[in-house]
Design a protein around this motif. Structure first.
Motif: not given
Lengths: 120, 163
Positions: B48-50, B59-64, B87-95
């Protein structure tokens, strides 16, 4: 699924074992254990092991991989051997800097530079 | 975190063309305490972030950070206990990407974790996961007695080293 491709390739140059990581990620515990076992056997077979780890292919690694590398360094030091790391990409090098492991390991820019840095 | 609906996996708003799709993606995962289960979580969040065009450094930072957070939750939090879940929750926006990882373990006190960069600890093999999470993410917060990690990474333009 089990990873069937070897995680490293090993070539020798005189008494130096050059180990290249073949996977672009050193993340999975299983893979890290496999790499650790291979490196340990290279250390065990030499009187004063000389190991060069080539990171050319590595794009990602985890703290577990760093732990494995620290173990390898400790084992080599115990046998009065030498360890060099080479070809670390800038993003990965930053991980070494943040953890200050760039001070623990002898890191060289290229493989030839690393090869010539070994003491006889 | 909402623990209702164990085992559910939702990903709302993931349709649409790259970069012009929905403004916000929201993912909720509940996984068992095994490393293999964390791979799917990582793949969904990272793809999704890609798709959103987060730059390579981000992306490298988030993956790590996500890798380290999931390992910590499974290994040090739940200690591979098959009765416990992550339990994992992710909210991703363009920012930005907001990721919450919560385990069901005993928790921990962040301040009691030794600094692995100190000379006396540098050869020890543990403690680097937390250090890397805090170094690579913009905001990191531990709540619920250390069981819940909330971290934010902003999608910032590439930083040129030395500038």
């Amino acid at each position: 699924m089990a990873e069937s491709i070897p995680q490293v390739s090993v070539v020798s140059q005189k008494d130096i074992r050059i180990v290249e990581f073949t996977n672009n990620k050193i993340l999975d515990e299983g893979n890290i254990t496999e790499i650790g076992t291979t490196l340990k056997s290279l250390i065990d077979e030499a009187g004063k092991p000389k190991l060069l780890l080539d990171f050319s292919n590595v794009d990602h690694l985890s703290s577990a991989a760093l732990g494995m590398l620290i173990n390898v360094n400790t084992e080599i030091k115990k046998k009065d051997g030498q360890l060099r790391l080479a070809n670390i990409k800038p993003q990965i090098f930053e991980v070494f800097v943040i953890t200050k492991l760039n001070k623990l390991f002898k890191i060289k820019a290229t493989r030839p530079e690393a090869l010539t840095s070994f003491d006889d | 975190m909402d623990k209702a609906g164990s085992k559910r996996r939702t990903g709302r708003g993931r349709s649409g063309s790259p970069r012009t799709g929905p403004v916000r993606s929201h993912f909720v995962f509940t996984i068992p305490s095994v490393f293999a289960a964390s791979r799917d979580v990582q793949e969904k969040i990272l793809s999704d972030i890609e798709r959103r065009g987060f730059n390579e450094q981000t992306r490298f930072a988030i993956k790590l950070a996500l890798e380290e957070a999931l390992i910590n939750a499974i290994k040090h939090g739940n200690r591979f206990d098959p009765r416990k879940e992550v339990h994992v929750e992710a909210t991703i926006t363009p920012e930005e990407a907001l990721i919450i990882v919560e385990d069901e373990g005993p928790g921990f006190d962040r301040s009691s974790v030794p600094d692995p960069t100190l000379r006396e600890n540098v050869e020890k093999c543990s403690g680097r996961g937390i250090l890397l999470i805090e170094a690579y993410m913009n905001q990191v917060q531990w709540t619920n007695g250390g069981r819940c990690l909330r971290m934010i990474k902003r999608n910032e333009p590439d930083v040129i080293p030395g500038c």
